[in-house]
Design an enzyme around this catalytic site. Structure first.
Site, PDB file in Angstrom:
ATOM      1  N   HIS A   1      35.414  34.437  37.604  1.00  0.00           N
ATOM      2  CA  HIS A   1      35.813  35.407  38.562  1.00  0.00           C
ATOM      3  C   HIS A   1      34.971  36.623  38.572  1.00  0.00           C
ATOM      4  CE1 HIS A   1      40.328  33.696  39.819  1.00  0.00           C
ATOM      5  NE2 HIS A   1      39.160  33.160  39.992  1.00  0.00           N
TER       6      HIS A   1
ATOM      7  N   HIS B   1      38.083  22.572  41.215  1.00  0.00           N
ATOM      8  CA  HIS B   1      39.023  21.879  41.885  1.00  0.00           C
ATOM      9  C   HIS B   1      38.885  20.457  42.082  1.00  0.00           C
ATOM     10  CE1 HIS B   1      41.443  25.332  43.758  1.00  0.00           C
ATOM     11  NE2 HIS B   1      40.422  25.913  43.484  1.00  0.00           N
TER      12      HIS B   1
ATOM     13  N   PRO C   1      45.856  25.732  39.372  1.00  0.00           N
ATOM     14  CA  PRO C   1      46.634  26.792  39.196  1.00  0.00           C
ATOM     15  C   PRO C   1      46.725  27.736  40.401  1.00  0.00           C
ATOM     16  CG  PRO C   1      44.238  26.967  38.451  1.00  0.00           C
ATOM     17  CD  PRO C   1      44.597  25.615  38.789  1.00  0.00           C
TER      18      PRO C   1
ATOM     19  N   ASP D   1      35.012  41.015  41.041  1.00  0.00           N
ATOM     20  CA  ASP D   1      34.266  41.821  40.222  1.00  0.00           C
ATOM     21  C   ASP D   1      33.769  42.989  40.927  1.00  0.00           C
ATOM     22  OD1 ASP D   1      33.008  42.866  37.871  1.00  0.00           O
ATOM     23  OD2 ASP D   1      32.283  41.206  37.349  1.00  0.00           O
TER      24      ASP D   1
END
Length: 338
Positions: free
Chosen positions: A208, A70, A178, A259
């Site tokens: 992720h 970020h 995003p 995950d």
């Protein structure tokens, strides 16, 4: 030589000189081991403190990685995400609604405090964040060790960033960060605006493979998704039922692993579950809506390919805004007094 030719050569020389000065005005390019002579123990100190922090709080790896991401996407990798607001009127990046769940600020402050004792005003907060993000992920396989073993960092972090002195919540928009609801076209355009391509988009989405997401970021896929379907049809039906149990209607704060059963291990399993239509966010599932991106997802199921692609893309992302004018902050939350 004629007077006219002399004047021409002089003008060209001045033009070239001015261009060089403009190019250099933003500071040197990032390099390996920037602090080798100015603060030789800096990178080792970042690693040691990050390791200690991770032993106490393993979930920190995903949080530092997200914080670095970020930071780079708003104004370039300049540590502006770390700044506090200077007044009650103008909010900083960290105060933006999209950033309310970011964490890791205290840990970066701790590292900075120790670095300043060792080498005052030498190592930027932006570099500390980039190094800590890399080191936290690289250390995940070693969390069960009692002491720090020899390890190979997952990617090289070039250093020499300066700290920016501007941080505005108003810049945290869909043009810079995003959304979990983004489609592929939106993601493609956003990454391209940062100098990143679709290969980078897919590889960096592999972050992720660790961490969690709040129900609020994906529950729209479970309830009243469209007029014709309550559940997003691109979501694995069995997985959708599991998510409904975790996130009943109006439950926004509960967290779910990105995950399943592998969220504490940095591996390529994210791409395996993605191809099973178990990508948690719409932005995850969006990678399968583009043929070339889907081929990349299939390739990155292999750990060796993923680690290399992720390393390359992290190095590329870490160069966003490289060399921008700035300062070396004494405190990561505050610009230096004028």
């Amino acid at each position: 030589m004629t007077s006219r030719n002399s004047r021409f050569i002089l003008m060209v020389s001045l033009l070239v000189f001015s261009v060089v000065r403009v190019c250099n005005a933003e500071g040197p390019a990032l390099v390996q081991n920037q602090y080798e002579t100015s603060c030789p123990k800096a990178e080792e100190l970042v690693r040691n403190i990050t390791w200690r922090q991770l032993k106490a709080r393993p979930v920190l790896a995903a949080k530092l990685l997200r914080l670095h991401f970020h930071d780079c996407f708003i104004r370039g990798c300049d540590g502006s995400i770390l700044l506090d607001a200077v007044d009650n009127v103008t909010k900083a990046e960290k105060d933006a609604l999209a950033h309310t769940t970011l964490q890791g600020y205290d840990e970066i402050d701790e590292i900075k405090t120790e670095i300043e004792k060792l080498c005052p005003a030498v190592v930027s907060c932006a570099d500390i964040l980039a190094l800590a993000a890399r080191d936290s992920v690289s250390f995940l396989p070693y969390l069960d060790y009692d002491s720090i073993p020899p390890f190979k960092p997952l990617w090289p972090v070039l250093t020499g960033r300066k700290d920016g002195n501007i941080s505005l919540a108003s810049e945290v928009t869909g043009d810079n960060i995003p959304s979990s609801f983004s489609n592929f076209t939106t993601l493609h355009n956003l990454f391209a605006s940062k100098g990143l391509d679709d290969d980078d988009l897919v590889a960096l989405s592999g972050a992720h493979t660790i961490g969690v997401a709040r129900c609020a970021t994906f529950s729209n896929r479970l309830y009243n998704f469209t007029e014709n379907s309550d559940v997003d049809p691109s979501l694995n039906a069995t997985y959708a039922e599991f998510l409904k149990v975790q996130c009943p209607p109006n439950n926004r704060a509960t967290t779910v692993e990105f995950d399943p059963n592998s969220s504490s291990t940095f591996d390529s399993n994210y791409f395996n579950i993605l191809l099973q239509n178990k990508g948690l966010l719409q932005s995850d599932a969006a990678l399968l809506t583009d043929k070339n991106a889907e081929k990349k997802v299939e390739k990155l199921q292999k750990s060796k390919d993923f680690f290399k692609a992720f390393a390359d893309s992290m190095k590329k992302m870490g160069n966003i805004g490289a060399g921008n004018a700035g300062e070396i902050r004494k405190q990561c939350r505050l610009v230096n007094p004028q």
